[in-house]
Design a protein around this motif. Structure first.
Motif, mmCIF file in Angstrom:
data_model
loop_
_atom_site.group_PDB
_atom_site.id
_atom_site.type_symbol
_atom_site.label_atom_id
_atom_site.label_comp_id
_atom_site.label_asym_id
_atom_site.label_seq_id
_atom_site.Cartn_x
_atom_site.Cartn_y
_atom_site.Cartn_z
ATOM 1 N N GLN A 48 0.827 -1.204 0.000
ATOM 2 C CA GLN A 48 0.000 0.000 0.000
ATOM 3 C C GLN A 48 0.866 1.262 0.000
ATOM 4 N N ASN B 270 0.691 4.125 -3.002
ATOM 5 C CA ASN B 270 0.449 5.557 -2.809
ATOM 6 C C ASN B 270 1.611 6.413 -3.284
ATOM 7 N N GLN C 229 1.113 6.514 -6.864
ATOM 8 C CA GLN C 229 -0.235 6.957 -7.226
ATOM 9 C C GLN C 229 -0.898 5.992 -8.215
ATOM 10 N N ASP D 117 -3.540 3.711 -9.938
ATOM 11 C CA ASP D 117 -4.972 3.956 -10.098
ATOM 12 C C ASP D 117 -5.725 2.784 -10.722
ATOM 13 N N ASN E 27 -6.753 6.195 -7.262
ATOM 14 C CA ASN E 27 -5.953 5.801 -6.113
ATOM 15 C C ASN E 27 -6.791 5.627 -4.845
ATOM 16 N N LYS E 28 -7.808 6.459 -4.651
ATOM 17 C CA LYS E 28 -8.630 6.357 -3.442
ATOM 18 C C LYS E 28 -9.375 5.033 -3.385
ATOM 19 N N ARG E 29 -10.005 4.649 -4.488
ATOM 20 C CA ARG E 29 -10.752 3.393 -4.497
ATOM 21 C C ARG E 29 -9.813 2.193 -4.384
ATOM 22 N N ASN F 280 -7.110 2.213 -2.573
ATOM 23 C CA ASN F 280 -6.850 2.154 -1.133
ATOM 24 C C ASN F 280 -8.039 1.585 -0.376
ATOM 25 N N ASP F 281 -9.237 1.936 -0.811
ATOM 26 C CA ASP F 281 -10.438 1.391 -0.170
ATOM 27 C C ASP F 281 -10.463 -0.129 -0.283
#
Length: 320
Positions: free
Chosen positions: A254, A258, A261, A263, A297-299, A301-302
């Motif tokens: 992870q 990040n 980045q 995606d 990137n947010k999803r 990480n989710d």
């Protein structure tokens, strides 16, 4: 990289509704056993397995229509497991090789041809980890096309470890009966591999297996760059220590996701992370914008936090 020459999974069981357009040919692939086993032997071996495994997507050998995912990245294989094909200016790179040499010859190679690519251009095979559904066809590509096998030292040792678990595949083969490659080139954590115009980064991520690795890949979609994160092994190990190591690997993965980045997230088990559904969308609209595989990137990480991390933390709590 050093070249070494020698002598001769459990996953969450997901059930997906498959679109008819996903499947080519019959509902299940026919496959010769590696050791020319009798039907009785095959049946006896499969009868020893849990029915939940036999009836799961992990044993589903329906062939998925070969699919272009990005400008330089493709998928061929079964519902259960498959191969990513990277078309680079230095030749074709394969990520994993399915269950058996028969899969390599009768699923992967025809799939590559159907995509308009040339199997003779296969130069490298990356093995993410040493379960036979990921390395089963590697020897075929080494022998047929002279492909160079890339894997971590620990995983080469694991494949040849007489104490390693013996797995049974959907065709009745034991993992000990699958021919392994005769040589490999060692790759290491953090290593950047440049294949002409394409770059991959190796991440050491035990403990799905002792020498498992994950990948960070650079791809393009209609000329737009994206970064793919491929987690090398979803199934959890059995011991508390191994699960603690697995969690450490996930944290490391992870962190790099990040930093880079990333995606896009992919799995060589296409029944997970909506890959089958998204490939169907891509085939129906090859120039589809936006590409459904690009989640951001947010999803990503989710997904790591809510599925992968939650799963291993729950397993760790069971040891308390």
């Amino acid at each position: 990289m050093k070249k070494i020459v020698t002598g001769s999974c459990s996953l969450p069981l997901l059930v997906l509704a498959l679109s008819v357009s996903l499947i080519v040919g019959c509902s299940s692939a026919t496959n010769e056993t590696v050791a020319n086993l009798s039907r009785e032997t095959v049946k006896a071996r499969l009868n020893k397995l849990p029915s939940s495994l036999i009836n799961s997507d992990l044993f589903n050998t329906s062939v998925i229509e070969p699919t272009q995912l990005f400008n330089n990245l493709y998928f061929v294989g079964y519902v259960s497991v498959g191969t990513f094909v990277i078309d680079t200016s230095q030749g074709i790179v394969l990520i994993d090789t399915m269950w058996t040499p028969h899969d390599a010859e009768n699923v992967i190679v025809p799939g590559i041809k159907k995509l308009g690519l040339t199997p003779e251009e296969i130069k490298y095979v990356i093995i993410t980890h040493g379960h036979s559904d990921h390395y089963g066809g590697a020897h075929y590509f080494e022998n047929k096309y002279g492909a160079e096998i890339l894997m971590r030292d620990e995983e080469w040792s694991y494949i040849h470890d007489p104490e390693a678990p013996v797995l049974t595949d959907p065709f009745g083969n034991l993992s000990t009966e699958i021919p392994s490659p005769t040589s490999y080139t060692s790759v290491s954590d953090g290593q950047t591999m440049v294949f002409g115009d394409t770059t991959l980064t190796i991440l050491a991520t035990p403990d799905h297996t002792p020498g498992g690795m994950s990948l960070i890949m650079e791809v393009t979609n209609n000329g737009e760059p994206h970064t793919v994160a491929l987690w090398g092994g979803t199934g959890l190990p059995d011991t508390k220590k191994a699960n603690q190591s697995y969690l450490s690997s996930l944290n490391y993965f992870q962190k790099v996701v990040n930093e880079r980045q990333a995606d896009v997230t992919l799995s060589n088990h296409p029944f997970s992370k909506d890959l089958i559904k998204n490939m169907d969308l891509l085939r129906k609209q090859p120039s589809r914008k936006p590409n459904p595989l690009v989640v951001g990137n947010k999803r990503l990480n989710d997904y790591i936090d809510s599925e992968l991390r939650e799963s291993v933390e729950e397993k760790l709590s069971s040891f308390e």
